[in-house]
Design an enzyme around this catalytic site. Structure first.
Site, PDB file in Angstrom:
ATOM      1  CB  THR A  47       6.733  -1.213   4.746  1.00  0.00           C
ATOM      2  OG1 THR A  47       5.494  -0.707   4.252  1.00  0.00           O
ATOM      3  CG2 THR A  47       6.719  -1.290   6.264  1.00  0.00           C
ATOM      4  CB  SER A  70       2.380   4.904   2.919  1.00  0.00           C
ATOM      5  OG  SER A  70       1.785   4.329   4.073  1.00  0.00           O
ATOM      6  CG  HIS A  71       4.169  -1.089   0.877  1.00  0.00           C
ATOM      7  ND1 HIS A  71       4.604  -1.787   1.987  1.00  0.00           N
ATOM      8  CD2 HIS A  71       3.906  -2.007  -0.078  1.00  0.00           C
ATOM      9  CE1 HIS A  71       4.617  -3.079   1.698  1.00  0.00           C
ATOM     10  NE2 HIS A  71       4.202  -3.239   0.457  1.00  0.00           N
ATOM     11  CB  ALA A  72       3.184   1.015   6.087  1.00  0.00           C
TER      12      ALA A  72
END
Length: 111
Positions: A47, A70-72
């Site tokens: 994502t 991470s973004h997710a």
């Protein structure tokens, strides 16, 4: 982490704690966003910020890449939804519409 011995179970990196059950929604990119319904389990490669709105709708997130920073993972934690990351082949191992349980604390997805 490799897939477990049960074909329907996959494992990855725990990204956001908690447990949720719902139908898989495989999303390849923004063109698929309209298919996502409340309670779905978002399954995708990764994502990025454009995907953030989906986190207010889905019950959990499973990605093929990423880690705890991470973004997710970050956005899932902000929204209080489970996330399992770095699941090799998640987009093919988890069929669209199949009901799965995501355990973001253990890093497992089961059918």
């Amino acid at each position: 982490m490799p897939e477990s011995s049960a074909a329907a179970d996959v494992a990855g990196t725990p990204g956001s704690p908690g447990r949720a059950t719902g139908p898989v929604r495989v999303v390849h990119g923004p063109d698929d966003f309209a298919r996502v319904q409340p309670g779905d389990v978002l399954v995708c490669r990764f994502t990025e910020p454009a995907w953030t709105a989906l986190f207010g709708v889905v019950a959990a997130v499973v990605t093929e890449t990423g880690g705890v920073l991470s973004h997710a993972a970050i956005v899932a934690r902000e929204h209080g939804i489970p996330a399992v990351l770095a699941v090799p082949g998640a987009m093919t191992a988890l069929p669209d519409g199949a009901t799965v349980t995501v355990d973001g604390s253990a890093g497992r997805v089961t059918r």
